[in-house]
Motif scaffolding. Sequence first.
Motif, PDB file in Angstrom:
ATOM      1  N   ASP A 289      -6.457  -0.729  -4.089  1.00  0.00           N
ATOM      2  CA  ASP A 289      -5.685  -1.279  -2.984  1.00  0.00           C
ATOM      3  C   ASP A 289      -6.466  -2.413  -2.324  1.00  0.00           C
ATOM      4  O   ASP A 289      -7.661  -2.288  -2.068  1.00  0.00           O
ATOM      5  N   ASP A 290      -5.771  -3.508  -2.070  1.00  0.00           N
ATOM      6  CA  ASP A 290      -6.352  -4.646  -1.363  1.00  0.00           C
ATOM      7  C   ASP A 290      -7.520  -5.307  -2.080  1.00  0.00           C
ATOM      8  O   ASP A 290      -8.654  -5.298  -1.597  1.00  0.00           O
TER       9      ASP A 290
ATOM     10  N   THR B 127       0.834  -1.204   0.000  1.00  0.00           N
ATOM     11  CA  THR B 127       0.000   0.000   0.000  1.00  0.00           C
ATOM     12  C   THR B 127       0.872   1.258   0.000  1.00  0.00           C
ATOM     13  O   THR B 127       0.610   2.209  -0.741  1.00  0.00           O
TER      14      THR B 127
HETATM   15 MG    MG Z   1      -2.093  -2.842   2.152  1.00  0.00          MG
END
Ligand code: MG
Length: 280
Positions: free
Chosen positions: A172-173, A118
């Motif tokens: 993200d993720d 991240t």
């Molecule tokens: Mg992350």
Amino acid sequence: MTQTIDAARLCLLLNDLRLPAIKQGWAMMAERADREAWPAARFLASLAEHEIAERDRRRIERHLLEARLLPGKTLDSFDFTAVPALSRAHVAAICAGDSWIEAGANLILLGGPGGGKTHLASAIGLALVENGWRVLFARTSDLVQKLQLARRELALEAAITRLDRYHLLILDDLAYVTKDQAETSVLFELISARYERRSMLITANMGFGEWGRIFPDPAMTLAAVDRIVHHATIFEINVDSYRRRAALDRKQKGAGRPPTRATIKTIAADVSPPDNQTQT
Ligand code: MG
Ligand code: ADP
């Protein structure tokens, strides 16, 4: 007196022409030009350059605001020695953007939690904005939720088209897409719409084999993975959690407790990268 009237009129003209930087700075620049006896052409060129530079600065400022990047996550604060397999030069080339972003190619960061995916994603986003690209950072799950809402209002296509203004969409993720989110597959529609046109940066803490959880059926999973990896750079960040290592480091430096040799050795063995990843 005439000068005051001229100045006021000039301000109005510059307003009409939408040249705020010149409007704000011309008086000082004119004074300097007079003092240093600049040729008129040089003065005009400096005014034009000043307006353009301010325009660029304001544009980047706007793009930074809209990008919703994470504060403090920059390349400068990213410790590359913690990820020996990752080449700083490769990341720098990615940050220039040009070739891959123009081609709508993708970047995928894979690896366990805490490895810096991240952080790196946001830092790359920041560097790209500074280089003139438009970026949006989103937690995948949040974005999927917004797109689902748009679908319910029969406005999914418009919502996906609006995201076209971002050269790079950071998801993200990916792993945190929930089962019920998977069912409506708005994510698949987003991926298909951007394919070969607009770039995505995806972070995930699971390998492609497990992406089946994110899409409603195996055929769609395959099609999605296929589109994402077709033109993609993949960084595998298989390192120990940075947080955990930082905590171990602090413990090792030890406030209070005198570290015994045995303790240091155990911790050092635990945190050092495997031999084959030692940086050269
Ligand atoms: Mg992350
Ligand atoms: P991931 O997304 O892979 O789970 P994060 O990027 O959230 O990991 O990293 C967890 C924390 O550790 C963040 O605060 C991040 O800034 C920090 N961190 C991780 N890797 C590094 C690194 N190589 N250099 C500096 N900070 C790092």
